[in-house]
Design a protein around this motif. Structure first.
Motif, PDB file in Angstrom:
ATOM      1  N   GLY A 157      -3.738  -3.669 -21.393  1.00 33.19           N
ATOM      2  CA  GLY A 157      -4.480  -4.760 -20.454  1.00 33.19           C
ATOM      3  C   GLY A 157      -3.582  -5.353 -19.673  1.00 33.19           C
ATOM      4  O   GLY A 157      -3.583  -5.422 -18.457  1.00 33.19           O
ATOM      5  N   THR A 158      -2.777  -6.019 -20.481  1.00 31.66           N
ATOM      6  CA  THR A 158      -1.709  -6.848 -19.622  1.00 31.66           C
ATOM      7  C   THR A 158      -0.530  -6.234 -18.788  1.00 31.66           C
ATOM      8  O   THR A 158      -0.292  -6.599 -17.750  1.00 31.66           O
ATOM      9  CB  THR A 158      -0.726  -7.936 -20.428  1.00 31.66           C
ATOM     10  N   ALA A 159      -0.131  -5.019 -19.273  1.00 32.26           N
ATOM     11  CA  ALA A 159       0.689  -3.940 -18.387  1.00 32.26           C
ATOM     12  C   ALA A 159      -0.148  -3.586 -17.261  1.00 32.26           C
ATOM     13  O   ALA A 159       0.587  -3.432 -16.196  1.00 32.26           O
ATOM     14  CB  ALA A 159       0.977  -3.009 -19.372  1.00 32.26           C
ATOM     15  N   SER A 160      -1.369  -3.399 -17.422  1.00 31.97           N
ATOM     16  CA  SER A 160      -2.045  -2.992 -16.171  1.00 31.97           C
ATOM     17  C   SER A 160      -2.094  -4.153 -14.896  1.00 31.97           C
ATOM     18  O   SER A 160      -1.963  -3.676 -13.833  1.00 31.97           O
ATOM     19  CB  SER A 160      -3.519  -2.565 -16.380  1.00 31.97           C
ATOM     20  N   LEU A 161      -2.071  -5.113 -15.502  1.00 32.66           N
ATOM     21  CA  LEU A 161      -2.356  -6.345 -14.502  1.00 32.66           C
ATOM     22  C   LEU A 161      -0.875  -6.440 -13.655  1.00 32.66           C
ATOM     23  O   LEU A 161      -0.850  -6.640 -12.768  1.00 32.66           O
ATOM     24  CB  LEU A 161      -2.466  -7.563 -15.357  1.00 32.66           C
ATOM     25  N   VAL A 162       0.268  -6.098 -14.444  1.00 34.81           N
ATOM     26  CA  VAL A 162       1.496  -6.053 -13.910  1.00 34.81           C
ATOM     27  C   VAL A 162       1.691  -5.047 -12.843  1.00 34.81           C
ATOM     28  O   VAL A 162       2.154  -5.118 -11.787  1.00 34.81           O
ATOM     29  CB  VAL A 162       2.571  -5.825 -14.969  1.00 34.81           C
ATOM     30  N   SER A 163       1.303  -3.931 -13.178  1.00 36.01           N
ATOM     31  CA  SER A 163       1.185  -2.847 -12.123  1.00 36.01           C
ATOM     32  C   SER A 163       0.446  -2.896 -11.037  1.00 36.01           C
ATOM     33  O   SER A 163       1.027  -2.602  -9.878  1.00 36.01           O
ATOM     34  CB  SER A 163       0.664  -1.595 -12.997  1.00 36.01           C
ATOM     35  N   LEU A 164      -0.654  -3.389 -11.285  1.00 36.02           N
ATOM     36  CA  LEU A 164      -1.322  -3.879 -10.089  1.00 36.02           C
ATOM     37  C   LEU A 164      -0.864  -4.981  -9.208  1.00 36.02           C
ATOM     38  O   LEU A 164      -0.750  -4.863  -7.795  1.00 36.02           O
ATOM     39  CB  LEU A 164      -3.030  -4.397 -10.534  1.00 36.02           C
ATOM     40  N   ALA A 165      -0.334  -5.869  -9.685  1.00 43.74           N
ATOM     41  CA  ALA A 165       0.382  -6.837  -8.828  1.00 43.74           C
ATOM     42  C   ALA A 165       1.554  -6.231  -8.481  1.00 43.74           C
ATOM     43  O   ALA A 165       1.897  -6.684  -7.071  1.00 43.74           O
ATOM     44  CB  ALA A 165       0.969  -8.139  -9.966  1.00 43.74           C
ATOM     45  N   HIS A 166       2.188  -5.308  -9.035  1.00 43.49           N
ATOM     46  CA  HIS A 166       3.278  -4.595  -8.493  1.00 43.49           C
ATOM     47  C   HIS A 166       2.948  -3.917  -6.848  1.00 43.49           C
ATOM     48  O   HIS A 166       3.642  -4.031  -5.999  1.00 43.49           O
ATOM     49  CB  HIS A 166       3.976  -3.804  -9.178  1.00 43.49           C
ATOM     50  N   GLY A 167       1.849  -3.264  -7.081  1.00 41.26           N
ATOM     51  CA  GLY A 167       1.391  -2.426  -5.887  1.00 41.26           C
ATOM     52  C   GLY A 167       0.893  -3.565  -4.883  1.00 41.26           C
ATOM     53  O   GLY A 167       1.370  -3.207  -3.588  1.00 41.26           O
ATOM     54  N   THR A 168       0.230  -4.674  -4.982  1.00 41.20           N
ATOM     55  CA  THR A 168       0.019  -5.444  -3.963  1.00 41.20           C
ATOM     56  C   THR A 168       1.086  -6.114  -3.470  1.00 41.20           C
ATOM     57  O   THR A 168       1.057  -6.374  -2.164  1.00 41.20           O
ATOM     58  CB  THR A 168      -1.060  -6.571  -4.411  1.00 41.20           C
ATOM     59  N   ASN A 169       2.167  -6.502  -4.291  1.00 40.48           N
ATOM     60  CA  ASN A 169       3.421  -7.126  -3.713  1.00 40.48           C
ATOM     61  C   ASN A 169       4.346  -5.904  -2.897  1.00 40.48           C
ATOM     62  O   ASN A 169       4.684  -6.304  -1.839  1.00 40.48           O
ATOM     63  CB  ASN A 169       4.176  -7.699  -4.578  1.00 40.48           C
ATOM     64  N   ASP A 170       4.824  -5.213  -3.599  1.00 42.50           N
ATOM     65  CA  ASP A 170       5.919  -4.203  -3.044  1.00 42.50           C
ATOM     66  C   ASP A 170       5.543  -3.387  -2.122  1.00 42.50           C
ATOM     67  O   ASP A 170       6.208  -2.839  -1.134  1.00 42.50           O
ATOM     68  CB  ASP A 170       6.647  -3.442  -4.259  1.00 42.50           C
ATOM     69  N   ALA A 171       4.259  -2.823  -2.042  1.00 47.07           N
ATOM     70  CA  ALA A 171       3.952  -1.701  -1.075  1.00 47.07           C
ATOM     71  C   ALA A 171       4.158  -2.279   0.491  1.00 47.07           C
ATOM     72  O   ALA A 171       4.301  -1.893   1.554  1.00 47.07           O
ATOM     73  CB  ALA A 171       2.869  -1.057  -1.403  1.00 47.07           C
ATOM     74  N   GLN A 172       3.426  -3.716   0.325  1.00 44.58           N
ATOM     75  CA  GLN A 172       3.374  -4.365   1.629  1.00 44.58           C
ATOM     76  C   GLN A 172       4.881  -4.326   2.156  1.00 44.58           C
ATOM     77  O   GLN A 172       4.659  -4.455   3.724  1.00 44.58           O
ATOM     78  CB  GLN A 172       2.840  -5.864   1.297  1.00 44.58           C
ATOM     79  N   LYS A 173       5.883  -4.461   1.611  1.00 44.43           N
ATOM     80  CA  LYS A 173       7.072  -4.735   2.143  1.00 44.43           C
ATOM     81  C   LYS A 173       7.507  -3.591   3.155  1.00 44.43           C
ATOM     82  O   LYS A 173       7.899  -3.883   4.261  1.00 44.43           O
ATOM     83  CB  LYS A 173       8.266  -5.131   1.108  1.00 44.43           C
ATOM     84  N   THR A 174       7.331  -2.397   2.531  1.00 43.38           N
ATOM     85  CA  THR A 174       7.636  -1.356   3.424  1.00 43.38           C
ATOM     86  C   THR A 174       6.661  -0.977   4.544  1.00 43.38           C
ATOM     87  O   THR A 174       7.128  -0.611   5.750  1.00 43.38           O
ATOM     88  CB  THR A 174       7.545   0.201   2.390  1.00 43.38           C
ATOM     89  N   MET A 175       5.465  -1.470   4.267  1.00 41.10           N
ATOM     90  CA  MET A 175       4.539  -1.280   5.316  1.00 41.10           C
ATOM     91  C   MET A 175       4.992  -2.256   6.578  1.00 41.10           C
ATOM     92  O   MET A 175       4.855  -1.756   7.677  1.00 41.10           O
ATOM     93  CB  MET A 175       3.256  -1.773   4.832  1.00 41.10           C
ATOM     94  N   GLY A 176       5.504  -3.565   6.218  1.00 45.44           N
ATOM     95  CA  GLY A 176       6.060  -4.403   7.170  1.00 45.44           C
ATOM     96  C   GLY A 176       6.984  -3.756   7.919  1.00 45.44           C
ATOM     97  O   GLY A 176       7.075  -4.001   9.127  1.00 45.44           O
ATOM     98  N   VAL A 177       8.030  -3.217   7.157  1.00 48.07           N
ATOM     99  CA  VAL A 177       9.161  -2.685   7.836  1.00 48.07           C
ATOM    100  C   VAL A 177       8.897  -1.622   8.843  1.00 48.07           C
ATOM    101  O   VAL A 177       9.403  -1.529   9.856  1.00 48.07           O
ATOM    102  CB  VAL A 177      10.253  -2.064   6.673  1.00 48.07           C
ATOM    103  N   ILE A 178       7.735  -0.792   8.396  1.00 51.88           N
ATOM    104  CA  ILE A 178       7.656   0.383   9.376  1.00 51.88           C
ATOM    105  C   ILE A 178       6.750  -0.219  10.540  1.00 51.88           C
ATOM    106  O   ILE A 178       7.224   0.206  11.626  1.00 51.88           O
ATOM    107  CB  ILE A 178       6.545   1.495   8.616  1.00 51.88           C
ATOM    108  N   THR A 179       5.986  -0.925  10.191  1.00 51.14           N
ATOM    109  CA  THR A 179       5.254  -1.715  11.589  1.00 51.14           C
ATOM    110  C   THR A 179       6.192  -2.440  12.651  1.00 51.14           C
ATOM    111  O   THR A 179       6.185  -2.338  13.780  1.00 51.14           O
ATOM    112  CB  THR A 179       4.116  -2.695  10.956  1.00 51.14           C
ATOM    113  N   LEU A 180       7.153  -3.203  11.721  1.00 50.03           N
ATOM    114  CA  LEU A 180       8.297  -3.566  12.641  1.00 50.03           C
ATOM    115  C   LEU A 180       8.929  -2.785  13.393  1.00 50.03           C
ATOM    116  O   LEU A 180       9.169  -2.889  14.699  1.00 50.03           O
ATOM    117  CB  LEU A 180       9.129  -4.381  11.728  1.00 50.03           C
TER     118      LEU A 180
END
Lengths: 97, 409
Positions: free
Chosen positions: B201-224
């Motif tokens: 359960g707790t590991a799943s939460l960490v995975s989800l948090a990773h997806g919300t935080n890190d994928a955004q960065k690349t999205m931001g760079v491409i959009t830039l």
């Protein structure tokens, strides 16, 4: 800058200890009482089963689930541009900005 | 096709590549403990983590367009590139971002080969800092912000990197101590089974948090890059295809599983049992969520590593391999400068060749160098393959990524 940093770190540390160490603690209580409820081989003492303890265990697990749900709420809402406030104990959603 | 469009395509491809390395580099942050304790089969763990990263990436509707502002000065507050970069279809901006991404990928692959968890965000930041210095000089770097809030390399990279492992280690140490204290008297096997659920359960939460935080960065760079080129004009939304592609890339990367890093985190640092695994992941999830909630974002990698270390400190008789921990810390210290050096060198080469063939040669030479380097590092990894089959083997058998530490610098 250093002051800001220390303040932020201290804040994160306090909140994290309460939630991040408290949550496994409550879960551990659940496991402890679950074992007491089951009795026999679940415990090193091989004591008889105490069914009332099972109820306490379920309560602990429910609390853990509630905290995880709150974590999910923070994650999802911040992704959607909202922030969750715990000012009134119960989580309330507010638009960021 | 004009030159800038060609560079834009290279930037997008490279950014997706970076996102992929970001995924597999960080699988271990969430799943190493569950794999090491046997709570999840290795394949199941990476699949679960990949799905949660995918979901997490789609959950983040907010636009992380200002991601580069933390370390360099190429955008204004709204996320628009500064005016001087918009000339020539954003040529300069595209080149800076392109070379920065290459620096980030290089460091991610090298540390993966060495089995060292290091922060993907720091690698990206490092690459961008390097290419920016090469292009604009030291004045183009945001060293410490304006001092009114935690900003710049000092406030967003250096200080958080110092704090996160320590905070996470303290939290998980306390958690581990409590857990073993409370469950005294519970039979070992019963305890182990019970905590597996908590761990997942707790590991799943960490995975989800990773997806919300890190994928955004690349999205931001491409959009830039798209804005720089002039094919996108909004700073409050990103193109759907960018979101889909980035979410897919990070999930696929996660599913590939950075087994070398998973092994180091799950087996190398501390030998852990399920209760420790749960304490570690609960600590990671709490620290990551609390810090991002309070606007003081910490690197998932540093937090996860600190948490695992803490479980070793919190349990009597547990052994912490300080040599492994020390190598990680060295890698963390070197991440930003190393990625920066590569980013700067790449910019130097691309810019040096700008007079050749109307400027077409430079970007393609640099891209070819990226491919060659990635190919070499992957080929090197084949000599000591680590995968789902041997990720949990005894650490002391000497299997895997343990070349001389000096090569990590």
């Amino acid at each position: 800058m250093l002051q800001l940093f220390l303040a932020a770190t201290a804040q994160v540390l306090v909140v994290s200890i309460i939630v991040g160490a408290g949550l496994p603690g409550v879960f551990a209580l659940g496991v402890r009482w679950m074992a007491a409820g089951a009795g026999g081989d679940a415990e090193t003492s091989h004591a008889a089963a105490r069914p009332a303890c099972t109820a306490l265990a379920v309560l602990c697990f429910a609390l853990v689930l509630a905290v995880i749900a709150a974590g999910l709420a923070i994650l999802i809402s911040s992704g959607l541009g909202y922030t969750v406030s715990f000012d009134h104990v119960l989580p309330t959603f507010m638009k960021k900005g | 096709m004009n030159l800038e469009l060609a560079i834009l395509v290279l930037v997008v491809v490279t950014a997706i590549g970076f996102d992929f390395t970001n995924g597999f580099h960080d699988t271990g942050n969430a799943m190493a403990t569950s794999i090491a304790t046997g709570a999840l089969q290795p394949r199941t763990a990476v699949l679960l983590s990949a799905v949660l990263n995918l979901v997490g990436a789609f959950l983040s509707v907010q636009v992380a367009l200002t991601v580069t502002n933390a370390v360099v000065k190429i955008q204004d507050k709204s996320g628009m590139p500064k005016a001087q970069f918009l000339a020539d279809n954003g040529h300069l901006l595209l080149l800076i971002v392109f070379c920065g991404l290459i620096g980030g990928i290089f460091w991610n692959l090298l540390t993966w080969l060495l089995g060292l968890p290091s922060s993907s965000s720091h690698a990206l930041f490092g690459g961008l800092v390097g290419s920016t210095i090469a292009a604009l000089g030291f004045g183009g770097v945001n060293w410490a912000g304006d001092g009114t809030k935690l900003d710049g390399i000092l406030g967003k990279v250096v200080l958080p990197a110092l704090a996160s492992p320590v905070v996470a280690a303290i939290v998980s140490m306390i958690g581990t101590w409590i857990v073993y204290r409370v469950t005294e008297g519970v039979a070992d096997r019963y305890r182990e089974t019970g905590f597996r659920w908590g761990q997942i359960g707790t590991a799943s939460l960490v995975s989800l948090a990773h997806g919300t935080n890190d994928a955004q960065k690349t999205m931001g760079v491409i959009t830039l890059a798209l804005i720089g080129y002039g094919s996108w004009h909004h700073t409050t939304s990103i193109p759907l295809w960018v979101k889909v592609v980035c979410a897919g890339a990070i999930a696929l990367g996660t599913y590939t599983g950075g087994w070398r890093i998973i092994r180091t985190l799950g087996k190398g640092l501390v030998e852990i049992d399920s209760p420790q695994g749960m304490a570690a992941e609960a600590s990671s999830a709490a620290v990551i969520l609390a810090s991002s909630h309070l606007g003081f974002a910490l690197s998932t990698t540093h937090v996860a590593t600190g948490s695992i270390l803490g479980t070793g400190l919190g349990r009597r008789g547990a052994e912490v391999r300080w040599g492994v921990a020390l190598r990680m810390v060295v890698a963390w210290l070197v991440t930003l400068p190393a990625a920066a050096l590569v980013g700067a060198a790449m910019y130097g080469i691309a810019n040096g060749l700008s007079g050749v063939a109307g400027g077409w040669l430079g970007p393609f030479v640099v891209f070819a160098m990226l491919l060659a380097m990635a190919g070499y590092l992957v080929a090197r990894s084949r000599r000591t393959p680590i995968g789902a089959h041997n990720v949990n083997d005894d650490w002391d058998t000497g299997l895997g990524p343990t070349p001389a530490p000096s090569t990590s610098a």
